[in-house]
Every structure is written in structure tokens, then in C-alpha cells.
Design a protein around this motif. Structure first.
Motif, PDB file in Angstrom:
ATOM      1  N   ALA A 165       9.801  -4.006   3.387  1.00  0.00           N
ATOM      2  CA  ALA A 165      10.028  -5.026   2.672  1.00  0.00           C
ATOM      3  C   ALA A 165       9.077  -5.399   1.550  1.00  0.00           C
ATOM      4  CB  ALA A 165      10.484  -6.398   3.514  1.00  0.00           C
ATOM      5  N   VAL A 166       7.688  -5.583   2.267  1.00  0.00           N
ATOM      6  CA  VAL A 166       6.537  -5.582   1.362  1.00  0.00           C
ATOM      7  C   VAL A 166       6.493  -4.545   0.279  1.00  0.00           C
ATOM      8  CG1 VAL A 166       4.089  -5.678   1.343  1.00  0.00           C
ATOM      9  CG2 VAL A 166       5.376  -6.845   3.036  1.00  0.00           C
ATOM     10  N   ILE A 167       6.620  -3.131   0.475  1.00  0.00           N
ATOM     11  CA  ILE A 167       6.612  -2.174  -0.498  1.00  0.00           C
ATOM     12  C   ILE A 167       7.629  -2.611  -1.382  1.00  0.00           C
ATOM     13  CG2 ILE A 167       7.218   0.185  -0.744  1.00  0.00           C
ATOM     14  CD1 ILE A 167       6.008   0.674   2.044  1.00  0.00           C
ATOM     15  N   ALA A 168       9.013  -2.752  -1.144  1.00  0.00           N
ATOM     16  CA  ALA A 168       9.701  -3.049  -2.005  1.00  0.00           C
ATOM     17  C   ALA A 168       9.217  -4.162  -3.138  1.00  0.00           C
ATOM     18  CB  ALA A 168      11.103  -3.046  -1.500  1.00  0.00           C
ATOM     19  N   ALA A 169       8.920  -5.292  -2.435  1.00  0.00           N
ATOM     20  CA  ALA A 169       8.547  -6.217  -3.395  1.00  0.00           C
ATOM     21  C   ALA A 169       7.316  -6.047  -4.501  1.00  0.00           C
ATOM     22  CB  ALA A 169       8.279  -7.646  -2.561  1.00  0.00           C
ATOM     23  N   ARG A 170       6.472  -5.345  -3.848  1.00  0.00           N
ATOM     24  CA  ARG A 170       5.237  -5.022  -4.527  1.00  0.00           C
ATOM     25  C   ARG A 170       5.640  -3.971  -5.703  1.00  0.00           C
ATOM     26  NH1 ARG A 170       0.202  -5.120  -1.423  1.00  0.00           N
ATOM     27  NH2 ARG A 170      -0.678  -3.582  -2.789  1.00  0.00           N
ATOM     28  N   LEU A 171       6.635  -3.199  -5.492  1.00  0.00           N
ATOM     29  CA  LEU A 171       7.110  -2.134  -6.617  1.00  0.00           C
ATOM     30  C   LEU A 171       8.200  -2.429  -7.440  1.00  0.00           C
ATOM     31  CD1 LEU A 171       6.308   1.197  -4.588  1.00  0.00           C
ATOM     32  CD2 LEU A 171       4.673   0.152  -6.089  1.00  0.00           C
ATOM     33  N   GLY A 172       8.736  -3.803  -7.192  1.00  0.00           N
ATOM     34  CA  GLY A 172       9.758  -4.193  -7.919  1.00  0.00           C
ATOM     35  C   GLY A 172      11.071  -3.478  -7.616  1.00  0.00           C
ATOM     36  N   LEU A 173      11.191  -3.077  -6.347  1.00  0.00           N
ATOM     37  CA  LEU A 173      12.481  -2.104  -5.928  1.00  0.00           C
ATOM     38  C   LEU A 173      13.255  -3.028  -5.085  1.00  0.00           C
ATOM     39  CD1 LEU A 173      10.521   0.927  -4.744  1.00  0.00           C
ATOM     40  CD2 LEU A 173      11.948   0.588  -7.028  1.00  0.00           C
ATOM     41  N   ASN A 174      14.669  -2.753  -4.844  1.00  0.00           N
ATOM     42  CA  ASN A 174      15.357  -3.693  -3.624  1.00  0.00           C
ATOM     43  C   ASN A 174      14.885  -2.794  -2.546  1.00  0.00           C
ATOM     44  OD1 ASN A 174      17.327  -1.325  -3.102  1.00  0.00           O
ATOM     45  ND2 ASN A 174      18.259  -1.882  -5.241  1.00  0.00           N
ATOM     46  N   ILE A 175      15.173  -3.360  -1.334  1.00  0.00           N
ATOM     47  CA  ILE A 175      14.645  -2.785  -0.147  1.00  0.00           C
ATOM     48  C   ILE A 175      15.509  -1.275   0.291  1.00  0.00           C
ATOM     49  CG2 ILE A 175      16.003  -4.029   1.497  1.00  0.00           C
ATOM     50  CD1 ILE A 175      13.718  -4.040   3.522  1.00  0.00           C
ATOM     51  N   ARG A 176      16.586  -1.296  -0.129  1.00  0.00           N
ATOM     52  CA  ARG A 176      17.567  -0.154   0.179  1.00  0.00           C
ATOM     53  C   ARG A 176      16.939   1.167  -0.755  1.00  0.00           C
ATOM     54  NH1 ARG A 176      23.890   0.666  -0.872  1.00  0.00           N
ATOM     55  NH2 ARG A 176      23.904   3.114  -0.159  1.00  0.00           N
ATOM     56  N   THR A 177      16.557   1.080  -1.909  1.00  0.00           N
ATOM     57  CA  THR A 177      16.194   1.995  -3.009  1.00  0.00           C
ATOM     58  C   THR A 177      14.681   2.482  -2.260  1.00  0.00           C
ATOM     59  OG1 THR A 177      16.827   1.135  -4.604  1.00  0.00           O
ATOM     60  CG2 THR A 177      15.153   2.577  -5.165  1.00  0.00           C
ATOM     61  N   ALA A 178      13.817   1.434  -1.794  1.00  0.00           N
ATOM     62  CA  ALA A 178      12.423   1.936  -1.193  1.00  0.00           C
ATOM     63  C   ALA A 178      12.505   2.761   0.012  1.00  0.00           C
ATOM     64  CB  ALA A 178      11.813   0.550  -1.104  1.00  0.00           C
ATOM     65  N   ARG A 179      13.512   2.412   0.813  1.00  0.00           N
ATOM     66  CA  ARG A 179      13.754   3.226   2.061  1.00  0.00           C
ATOM     67  C   ARG A 179      14.091   4.706   1.652  1.00  0.00           C
ATOM     68  NH1 ARG A 179      16.355  -1.613   5.662  1.00  0.00           N
ATOM     69  NH2 ARG A 179      14.258  -2.506   6.615  1.00  0.00           N
ATOM     70  N   GLU A 180      15.018   4.691   0.527  1.00  0.00           N
ATOM     71  CA  GLU A 180      15.387   5.960   0.191  1.00  0.00           C
ATOM     72  C   GLU A 180      14.381   6.789  -0.084  1.00  0.00           C
ATOM     73  OE1 GLU A 180      18.495   5.044  -2.835  1.00  0.00           O
ATOM     74  OE2 GLU A 180      20.079   4.764  -1.493  1.00  0.00           O
ATOM     75  N   HIS A 181      13.464   6.215  -0.902  1.00  0.00           N
ATOM     76  CA  HIS A 181      12.155   6.799  -1.546  1.00  0.00           C
ATOM     77  C   HIS A 181      11.175   7.330  -0.268  1.00  0.00           C
ATOM     78  CE1 HIS A 181      12.615   6.805  -5.829  1.00  0.00           C
ATOM     79  NE2 HIS A 181      12.932   5.430  -5.776  1.00  0.00           N
ATOM     80  N   ILE A 182      11.358   6.470   0.657  1.00  0.00           N
ATOM     81  CA  ILE A 182      10.527   6.841   1.915  1.00  0.00           C
ATOM     82  C   ILE A 182      10.975   7.969   2.653  1.00  0.00           C
ATOM     83  CG2 ILE A 182       9.752   5.907   4.137  1.00  0.00           C
ATOM     84  CD1 ILE A 182       9.551   2.848   2.758  1.00  0.00           C
ATOM     85  N   ALA A 183      12.322   8.030   2.648  1.00  0.00           N
ATOM     86  CA  ALA A 183      12.940   8.977   3.388  1.00  0.00           C
ATOM     87  C   ALA A 183      12.704  10.483   2.668  1.00  0.00           C
ATOM     88  CB  ALA A 183      14.696   8.714   3.467  1.00  0.00           C
ATOM     89  N   LYS A 184      12.800  10.411   1.352  1.00  0.00           N
ATOM     90  CA  LYS A 184      12.743  11.671   0.551  1.00  0.00           C
ATOM     91  C   LYS A 184      11.135  12.146   0.823  1.00  0.00           C
ATOM     92  CE  LYS A 184      16.250  10.535  -3.001  1.00  0.00           C
ATOM     93  NZ  LYS A 184      16.524  10.027  -4.304  1.00  0.00           N
ATOM     94  N   LEU A 185      10.288  11.048   0.766  1.00  0.00           N
ATOM     95  CA  LEU A 185       8.890  11.466   0.930  1.00  0.00           C
ATOM     96  C   LEU A 185       8.616  12.160   2.355  1.00  0.00           C
ATOM     97  CD1 LEU A 185       5.879  11.141  -0.148  1.00  0.00           C
ATOM     98  CD2 LEU A 185       5.831   9.166   0.901  1.00  0.00           C
ATOM     99  N   ALA A 186       9.332  11.351   3.202  1.00  0.00           N
ATOM    100  CA  ALA A 186       9.144  11.994   4.608  1.00  0.00           C
ATOM    101  C   ALA A 186       9.792  13.481   4.916  1.00  0.00           C
ATOM    102  CB  ALA A 186       9.815  11.173   5.620  1.00  0.00           C
ATOM    103  N   ALA A 187      10.865  13.725   3.927  1.00  0.00           N
ATOM    104  CA  ALA A 187      11.502  14.977   4.096  1.00  0.00           C
ATOM    105  C   ALA A 187      10.561  16.091   3.467  1.00  0.00           C
ATOM    106  CB  ALA A 187      12.768  14.858   3.472  1.00  0.00           C
ATOM    107  N   THR A 188      10.227  15.427   2.133  1.00  0.00           N
ATOM    108  CA  THR A 188       9.183  16.429   1.349  1.00  0.00           C
ATOM    109  C   THR A 188       7.974  16.835   2.405  1.00  0.00           C
ATOM    110  OG1 THR A 188       9.955  15.462  -0.676  1.00  0.00           O
ATOM    111  CG2 THR A 188       7.681  16.869  -0.625  1.00  0.00           C
ATOM    112  N   LEU A 189       7.388  15.999   3.001  1.00  0.00           N
ATOM    113  CA  LEU A 189       6.287  16.235   3.865  1.00  0.00           C
ATOM    114  C   LEU A 189       6.415  16.824   5.157  1.00  0.00           C
ATOM    115  CD1 LEU A 189       3.949  13.130   2.621  1.00  0.00           C
ATOM    116  CD2 LEU A 189       3.808  15.564   1.947  1.00  0.00           C
ATOM    117  N   GLY A 190       7.656  16.798   5.520  1.00  0.00           N
ATOM    118  CA  GLY A 190       8.213  17.228   6.896  1.00  0.00           C
ATOM    119  C   GLY A 190       7.912  16.409   7.925  1.00  0.00           C
ATOM    120  N   SER A 191       7.930  15.070   7.796  1.00  0.00           N
ATOM    121  CA  SER A 191       7.584  13.942   8.852  1.00  0.00           C
ATOM    122  C   SER A 191       8.684  13.612   9.643  1.00  0.00           C
ATOM    123  CB  SER A 191       6.968  12.797   8.131  1.00  0.00           C
ATOM    124  OG  SER A 191       6.824  11.656   9.083  1.00  0.00           O
TER     125      SER A 191
END
Length: 327
Positions: free
Chosen positions: A281-307
Motif C-alpha cells: 500500500a505504501v509503495i503504491a501511494a509513493r509511486l502514484g499507482l493503485n495497489i493492484r498495479t503495484a502488486r503486478e509489478h512486484i510479481a513480475k519483479l519476483a519472477a524476473t529475479l526468480g524469487s
């Protein structure tokens, strides 16, 4: 031992209200009971029964209310007379001061109340500008919340500055690079107007000719500070200049931030906040995103790094080097 009755003599406490209610219901209360709530006698809500001194009787609530309100009115009137007296006393003193000091020219920080008054002050300052307006717009809701008339007025005053040879520089968040309202604004402006974007920007800021600044004074932006103190205005201008140099061009020519090692600029910004331990929620607010979009980016980042977990993601971000300055 009875505790002191700690409240003003013009106030009715809960104990007093309860005893007054009892007196109204029963027609009277014993005199010794009033010791528990002396405010009843102070306010004249109970009076001694001439025929039976051990008992107290209540006065009618309508009469009591009228008398209490009259007391409030008298105190207000007294304060107003005191206010008028102080104003009359200090008026000649301020006249003397104005002849021997530069009070009228002293830079000040003023508080503007109400969106109309704030907009009027900005319009007035901009009408006198000859060089530039620097703006930070953290999100597009401010623009979208304006009426069509308000947007037209803002556009006209901005265009007037450009027509006088001035320039406009505006910082937005990256999330607004494709916002229709923002893009439409620049398509209508003619002159030296530029816009750039950052993942994170400050709260709203308007700097005019580097002599006056306007910033919000409360979350809903119904209060604003008008700052004409040179040191503070200079500080804000320097901060803007440094953010501007770090920002990515958006208008008149858009530049797409590069993707490095399969990680997008947005994902790098999210990664930096994840490492700091912020919630979605804080990440979304800081970057001007809605929380769903922020979580999608986090998921893609995790997939790219193999987390496979949030804890592992923070470790992999640090090990990947995507946040290194040279990246």
C-alpha cells in the motif's frame, strides 16, 4: 474525602446534570447532595426551598437555558469590546512603526484558506510574472477534480506567461506520462513549456519567478502557504532544479527510460522501496499507482529475479545489483 469539583464555574458536568435531572423528576433533592456537584448552585439551577431548608428545588429548564445563553452572549460581547479596544489601542502604534521600519516590505509566509482564494492568489502572482513558473504535480487527481471552467482559467493564465516570453517547467510522476488530461494540456500550450517525470516527487509546489512559492498546508489542499521569504523560496527552487535534472523528459519530446537486465525503471523504483521494507500500500501511494498495479509489478519483479517469497525477493534485489548507482 470528597475530591475537588474540577471544572469551570460556567460549566455543567455529568454529575451536575444527573442531579439536576433527578431534581426535575422528583421535584426536589436534599441540600447535602448538592455538595457533589456545586456547579448546580453556581449556575443557579437549584434554589433553597424557603419552607424546607434541607431541600433544594430546580428551576425550569427553559428558564435555565435562557439564562445560561444570556451569560454566554454577555461574555462574547465583552470579548468583542476587548478586541475593539485592543485594535484601537494598537492602530496608532502600527502607524508609528510603519514610518520607522520596513514592516510592509518584510517577506512573509501567509496562509490562504479555501480553494478559490488559493487559485486567486496564484493567478494574481502569475499575472505579474515575467520569467518562469516551476511546478510539481504529484498526481492527476488535482487536474481531473477541477471543473472545465477552472481548467480553462488555469490554461489561459499559463498561456499568458508563455506569451510574455516566460517559461513553464513541470514535474510529474511517471504514472502520468500517458494521462489524457496531462497530455491535452501540453498540446494546447504554445511556447516554452516542458514536462519531465520521476517515480517519486514532492507534494504540490508552484514557484513563480523564484520570488513566491505556493505549497499545500493540509491534506485536502483547502489550505495553502504563500511563501515570499527569499531563503525558503531559494531552497525550494534549488530542490526543484535538482529533481529536474534527475527527471526523464516527457514533453515536448518523450524519452523512454531504459530497461536494464530485464528490469524496468518502474520495477527498479519498486525494488528500492521493497528493500526499505515498505508495504504494498505504501509503495503504491509513493509511486502514484493503485495497489493492484503495484502488486503486478512486484510479481513480475519476483519472477524476473526468480524469487519464491517476499523475504527472498529482498535478498535477490540486493544481490542482483539493480539498485547500484552505476546501473
Amino acid at each position: 474525602m470528597t475530591e475537588p469539583h474540577a471544572h469551570g464555574t460556567q460549566e455543567l458536568c455529568e454529575a451536575g446534570l444527573s442531579l439536576y435531572t433527578q431534581a426535575l423528576s422528583q421535584g426536589r433533592v436534599r441540600a447535602e447532595k448538592a455538595a457533589e456537584a456545586p456547579c448546580l448552585l453556581d449556575l443557579g439551577l437549584l434554589y433553597a426551598d424557603p419552607g424546607e431548608p434541607r431541600w433544594l428545588r430546580p428551576i425550569a429548564p427553559a428558564f435555565a437555558l435562557h439564562r445560561l445563553l444570556r451569560g454566554v452572549e454577555d461574555r462574547i460581547a465583552a470579548e468583542r469590546r476587548r478586541e475593539e479596544g485592543l485594535a484601537a489601542m494598537f492602530e496608532p502604534l502600527m502607524d508609528i512603526d510603519s514610518r520607522h521600519s520596513a514592516m510592509a516590505e518584510t517577506p512573509v509566509i501567509g496562509v490562504l484558506s479555501g480553494k478559490q482564494r488559493i487559485n486567486d492568489a496564484i493567478t494574481k502572482a502569475l499575472a505579474q510574472a515575467t520569467r518562469e513558473m516551476l511546478c510539481v504535480q504529484p498526481h492527476s487527481q488535482y487536474v481531473s477534480s477541477q471543473s472545465g471552467t477552472a481548467q480553462a482559467i488555469a490554461l489561459d493564465r499559463d498561456q499568458a506567461l508563455l506569451d510574455r516570453g516566460g517559461r513553464i517547467r513541470t514535474l510529474y510522476q511517471h504514472t502520468q506520462r500517458h494521462t489524457p488530461l496531462v497530455l491535452a494540456r501540453y498540446e494546447q500550450l504554445r511556447g516554452d513549456a516542458e514536462a519531465r517525470t520521476l517515480d517519486e516527487v514532492t507534494d504540490r509546489l508552484i514557484l513563480i519567478d523564484r520570488t513566491v512559492a505556493f505549497i499545500p498546508a493540509n491534506p485536502d489542499r483547502t489550505l495553502a502557504l504563500e511563501i515570499r521569504q527569499p531563503a525558503i523560496v531559494g531552497f525550494l527552487a534549488t530542490a526543484f532544479d535538482r529533481l529536474w535534472r534527475l527527471a526523464t523528459p516527457m514533453y515536448p519530446e518523450a524519452v523512454q527510460p531504459p530497461t536494464l537486465n530485464g528490469i524496468t525503471p518502474r520495477q527498479r523504483a519498486i525494488a528500492a522501496l521493497l528493500v526499505e521494507g515498505h508495504t504494498d500500500a505504501v509503495i503504491a501511494a509513493r509511486l502514484g499507482l493503485n495497489i493492484r498495479t503495484a502488486r503486478e509489478h512486484i510479481a513480475k519483479l519476483a519472477a524476473t529475479l526468480g524469487s519464491e517469497s517476499r523475504a527472498q525477493l529482498g535478498y535477490l534485489i540486493g544481490r542482483s545489483g539493480i539498485l547500484d548507482r552505476e546501473s
